[in-house]
Scaffold this motif. Structure first.
Motif, short mmCIF file in Angstrom:
data_model
loop_
_atom_site.label_atom_id
_atom_site.label_comp_id
_atom_site.label_asym_id
_atom_site.label_seq_id
_atom_site.Cartn_x
_atom_site.Cartn_y
_atom_site.Cartn_z
N ASP A 94 22.71 -5.95 -3.20
CA ASP A 94 23.75 -5.89 -4.24
C ASP A 94 23.51 -6.90 -5.37
O ASP A 94 24.44 -7.26 -6.09
N PHE A 95 22.27 -7.34 -5.52
CA PHE A 95 21.95 -8.40 -6.49
C PHE A 95 22.51 -8.11 -7.89
O PHE A 95 23.08 -8.99 -8.52
N VAL A 101 27.56 -14.51 -5.55
CA VAL A 101 28.05 -14.75 -4.19
C VAL A 101 28.51 -13.43 -3.58
O VAL A 101 29.19 -12.65 -4.23
N ASP A 102 28.12 -13.19 -2.34
CA ASP A 102 28.60 -12.04 -1.58
C ASP A 102 29.79 -12.52 -0.77
O ASP A 102 29.64 -13.07 0.32
N ALA A 126 24.38 -14.62 4.66
CA ALA A 126 25.24 -14.21 3.56
C ALA A 126 24.73 -14.70 2.22
O ALA A 126 25.34 -14.43 1.20
N SER A 127 23.62 -15.40 2.19
CA SER A 127 23.12 -15.95 0.93
C SER A 127 22.53 -14.86 0.06
O SER A 127 21.72 -14.06 0.49
N THR A 128 22.95 -14.89 -1.19
CA THR A 128 22.38 -13.97 -2.19
C THR A 128 21.07 -14.56 -2.70
O THR A 128 20.72 -15.70 -2.40
N ILE A 129 20.35 -13.78 -3.50
CA ILE A 129 19.12 -14.29 -4.11
C ILE A 129 19.44 -15.51 -4.96
O ILE A 129 18.70 -16.50 -4.94
N THR A 130 20.56 -15.48 -5.67
CA THR A 130 20.95 -16.62 -6.51
C THR A 130 21.20 -17.85 -5.65
O THR A 130 20.75 -18.95 -5.98
#
Length: 172
Positions: A94-95, A101-102, A126-130
């Motif tokens: 879902d980037f 943040v997810d 739960a970490s996003t690419i950001t």
């Protein structure tokens, strides 16, 4: 009446705990919320190339040196689309939809970590690419919960300041 009183005490307790945690996290950041991607990108192009001539007189690259790592900056437009798609599919599907943040994933991961309730069959990150980029750039090794809150704040800051493609390029 008892239920209302109990609910009020619970709500007040949660508010106090959340306020304390946020105050503690914000004061330990010491103004270090800003992650500068332009500076990061500029510092990545410092690879040294060492050349020599072989016995036939042809120039040959012997080594590429960059501190402890050998790396060369590659602009996003020069990264094959299937590599970009693969990273997004595996790391953060879902980037392009979230703002760094997810929230659902973060709450589910917290429930999985701190309660006996398991929302997913396996331990889910739960970490996003950001957020992963923030973690890589800041090298924050403090206590997990406060580090995660700072990571979330920094990720939201990055998402507000930089384009998604810039964040993805720095991550890759």
């Amino acid at each position: 009446l008892f239920f209302f009183g109990f609910l009020s005490v619970c709500a007040l307790t949660v508010t106090v705990v959340v306020s304390y945690v946020l105050f503690h996290v914000i004061t330990t950041i010491n103004g270090d919320l800003i992650v500068n991607l332009e500076e990061y990108k500029a510092n990545q192009n410092q690879t040294s190339f060492i050349y020599a001539y072989d016995s036939d007189g042809n120039e040959v690259e012997l080594a590429r040196l960059h501190g402890e790592e050998n790396r060369i900056w590659v602009d996003l437009e020069n990264i094959p689309q299937h590599v970009i798609d693969a990273y997004i599919a595996v790391e953060d599907k879902d980037f392009y939809e979230h703002h760094g943040v997810d929230i659902v994933g973060t709450v589910a991961a917290m429930i999985n970590e701190y309660t006996p309730i398991k929302l997913f069959s396996s331990k889910r990150g739960a970490s996003t690419i950001t957020q992963q980029l923030v973690k890589n750039l800041t090298d924050d090794r403090s206590q997990k919960a406060s580090r995660k809150v700072r990571e979330i704040m920094r990720a939201r800051f990055l998402e507000g300041k930089y384009a998604k493609d810039t964040i993805l390029e720095c991550y890759l």
